[in-house]
Design an enzyme around this catalytic site. Sequence first.
Site, PDB file in Angstrom:
ATOM      1  N   ARG A  57      31.463  39.070  39.475  1.00  0.00           N
ATOM      2  CA  ARG A  57      30.782  39.268  40.770  1.00  0.00           C
ATOM      3  C   ARG A  57      29.445  38.572  40.849  1.00  0.00           C
ATOM      4  O   ARG A  57      29.000  38.180  41.914  1.00  0.00           O
ATOM      5  CB  ARG A  57      30.631  40.761  41.046  1.00  0.00           C
ATOM      6  CG  ARG A  57      31.916  41.305  41.652  1.00  0.00           C
ATOM      7  CD  ARG A  57      31.709  42.634  42.285  1.00  0.00           C
ATOM      8  NE  ARG A  57      31.237  43.564  41.276  1.00  0.00           N
ATOM      9  CZ  ARG A  57      31.113  44.870  41.480  1.00  0.00           C
ATOM     10  NH1 ARG A  57      31.417  45.381  42.636  1.00  0.00           N
ATOM     11  NH2 ARG A  57      30.689  45.659  40.517  1.00  0.00           N
ATOM     12  N   HIS A 190      47.195  44.842  22.010  1.00  0.00           N
ATOM     13  CA  HIS A 190      46.775  43.818  21.045  1.00  0.00           C
ATOM     14  C   HIS A 190      47.322  44.082  19.637  1.00  0.00           C
ATOM     15  O   HIS A 190      47.369  43.181  18.814  1.00  0.00           O
ATOM     16  CB  HIS A 190      45.252  43.611  21.066  1.00  0.00           C
ATOM     17  CG  HIS A 190      44.469  44.640  20.317  1.00  0.00           C
ATOM     18  ND1 HIS A 190      44.136  45.857  20.846  1.00  0.00           N
ATOM     19  CD2 HIS A 190      43.940  44.630  19.072  1.00  0.00           C
ATOM     20  CE1 HIS A 190      43.445  46.545  19.967  1.00  0.00           C
ATOM     21  NE2 HIS A 190      43.308  45.826  18.875  1.00  0.00           N
ATOM     22  N   LYS A 194      49.060  41.457  15.981  1.00  0.00           N
ATOM     23  CA  LYS A 194      48.657  41.432  14.567  1.00  0.00           C
ATOM     24  C   LYS A 194      49.843  40.990  13.716  1.00  0.00           C
ATOM     25  O   LYS A 194      50.961  41.491  13.877  1.00  0.00           O
ATOM     26  CB  LYS A 194      48.178  42.829  14.126  1.00  0.00           C
ATOM     27  CG  LYS A 194      46.892  43.274  14.830  1.00  0.00           C
ATOM     28  CD  LYS A 194      46.442  44.642  14.344  1.00  0.00           C
ATOM     29  CE  LYS A 194      45.339  45.219  15.219  1.00  0.00           C
ATOM     30  NZ  LYS A 194      43.978  44.842  14.877  1.00  0.00           N
ATOM     31  N   GLU A 228      39.647  54.986  11.713  1.00  0.00           N
ATOM     32  CA  GLU A 228      38.519  54.116  12.046  1.00  0.00           C
ATOM     33  C   GLU A 228      37.221  54.767  11.586  1.00  0.00           C
ATOM     34  O   GLU A 228      37.124  56.002  11.584  1.00  0.00           O
ATOM     35  CB  GLU A 228      38.443  53.903  13.555  1.00  0.00           C
ATOM     36  CG  GLU A 228      39.619  53.144  14.127  1.00  0.00           C
ATOM     37  CD  GLU A 228      39.392  52.802  15.593  1.00  0.00           C
ATOM     38  OE1 GLU A 228      39.192  51.627  15.890  1.00  0.00           O
ATOM     39  OE2 GLU A 228      39.396  53.727  16.424  1.00  0.00           O
ATOM     40  N   ASP A 248      43.845  56.933  23.975  1.00  0.00           N
ATOM     41  CA  ASP A 248      43.220  55.645  23.649  1.00  0.00           C
ATOM     42  C   ASP A 248      44.018  54.874  22.601  1.00  0.00           C
ATOM     43  O   ASP A 248      44.100  53.650  22.661  1.00  0.00           O
ATOM     44  CB  ASP A 248      41.791  55.892  23.130  1.00  0.00           C
ATOM     45  CG  ASP A 248      41.073  54.595  22.771  1.00  0.00           C
ATOM     46  OD1 ASP A 248      41.108  53.664  23.590  1.00  0.00           O
ATOM     47  OD2 ASP A 248      40.485  54.516  21.673  1.00  0.00           O
ATOM     48  N   HIS A 253      49.052  51.820  20.849  1.00  0.00           N
ATOM     49  CA  HIS A 253      49.170  51.119  19.565  1.00  0.00           C
ATOM     50  C   HIS A 253      50.080  51.863  18.579  1.00  0.00           C
ATOM     51  O   HIS A 253      50.944  51.272  17.941  1.00  0.00           O
ATOM     52  CB  HIS A 253      47.802  50.935  18.914  1.00  0.00           C
ATOM     53  CG  HIS A 253      46.773  50.327  19.827  1.00  0.00           C
ATOM     54  ND1 HIS A 253      47.061  49.315  20.704  1.00  0.00           N
ATOM     55  CD2 HIS A 253      45.452  50.591  19.999  1.00  0.00           C
ATOM     56  CE1 HIS A 253      45.960  48.984  21.362  1.00  0.00           C
ATOM     57  NE2 HIS A 253      44.981  49.745  20.949  1.00  0.00           N
TER      58      HIS A 253
END
Length: 517
Positions: A57, A190, A194, A228, A248, A253
Amino acid sequence: MPVDAPFATMTAPVPLVQFLVFGGGGDLASRKLIPALARLRRAGQPKADLQVIAIGRREMADDAYRAELRKAMPPAVVEAFEALAPGVFYRSADVGDLASLERLRGALEGLSGGREVGRLCYLALKPDLFGPTLVHLRESGIVQRHDHADTAFRRVVIEKPFGHDLASARALNDTAQSVLNEHQVFRIDHYLGKETVQNLLGLRFHNAIFEPIWNRRHVELVQITVAETVGMEAGRAGYYDGTGALRDMLQNHMLQILALVAMEPPTSLEAEALRNQKVEVLRALRVFDREDVARHSARARYTAGKVNGSEVRGYLEEPGVAPGSDTETYVALRAQIDNWRWQGVPFLLRHGKRLPKRMTEVQVQFRLPPVQLFNRPAGVSDAELQRLLRTGSICLIRPNVLTIGIQPEEKIRLSFGVKEPGPQMVMAPASMTFDYRERFGAEPPEAYDRLLLDAMNGDASLFLRADEIEASWRFCDAIRAGWVEGAAPMLGYAAGNWGPEQAIELFYGCEGGWSRG
Ligand code: BG6
């Protein structure tokens, strides 16, 4: 050129790919997408000329945008970026405003350097903008429903999260399908980019030794971990709070990893063949009822603690987290797949933020031998031993485990027992390990490199189909519904620990426990 000129003398125009990044001023563009395109360019990919048009924008000149990118991108790609930079442009447009996108279409036509322009629109936008943007892209003529040819394609890549529950995912699928044909829609995850995730297919379907034992007769349980160390860095809580670990990471995944581990062999590597098999597994996941939620799920949130030697605050103290938030940062499940291959084999899934180390791993744990010949406890009769083993009161044999390290350790390890040297028949644990780096030397390519190239080449095999996403949401929605009704309490764990202790109860008897890598 004469009509009957032989093909060899014709000079085909070099096709041009216009790669449009909506949300071009954002983090994903500068940290992942443009660097991936720069690395691809360095590797001579794609085979067409590439024009990258970032759309945001703000008003900005091309040069100013390129300078911003250089600052924000990982330093290791800046050099590769220089070769791409002259083909990187910035245009200001508001995806919520049709007139603005119509002007953009005019600007795009002014840019084109060839007759045949393939156009890929990447929606790196806030999720609530995906639907309206799709409609405006179509109405402005930036994309059309038909994908006429390989060189003049029109495709849209949609980032995650694809919906926040089944209803919203369905609504977005409906919008996408009202604007484009399914084969023009590329829903990205994504993790499928991998190498080690793709190798799940290679390991299973290129090696005949695994297939005969890859089923309920030989497998005791499957364990999938995505651990994580990160928490809510750099304003992340704005998105994460209200989303949580289940939506999430697990819905997308982790269920994709599960699908690759559990699917039936596809007839080919074609997108539809692969996705047909994956969706069958996702549909066979047993949908939890309230009792399953209570017995087979654990949710938790981190409190203050120490990760990698540094003190970190608790989730509720993170900036941007709403007071009284009930967002989980840890989820663990004992899932079941109701099909012939997997009936009765638990799939234990676990994901958390602020755990002691970063580790994504699949473990396939095999059944024990039917009779225990070795390492028997002294002074226990045969009958007593059988009873103890049956009830799980003692667990003597270590099972064979195939561990597939997805990241950061990219390894495959098979554990087994060997005779300890000496006069007695005592068995000791041993293992064989394959390491990607040792074998291939190089760092594996980044996930986005492969996925962006595939999208430009029209290969959807590593992208998700509408029905896969809906099946995953159906499974996750039932768990959330149970949580909302209070079927499983919110537990706590100090940052830097392996999650709440109660999650061990998802393992029964001699099944063992959660892997620590
Ligand atoms: C994203 C999640 O999809 O994946 C993040 O939104 C998570 O919360 C990230 O940290 C993990 O990706 P990777 O590739 O670093 O494992």
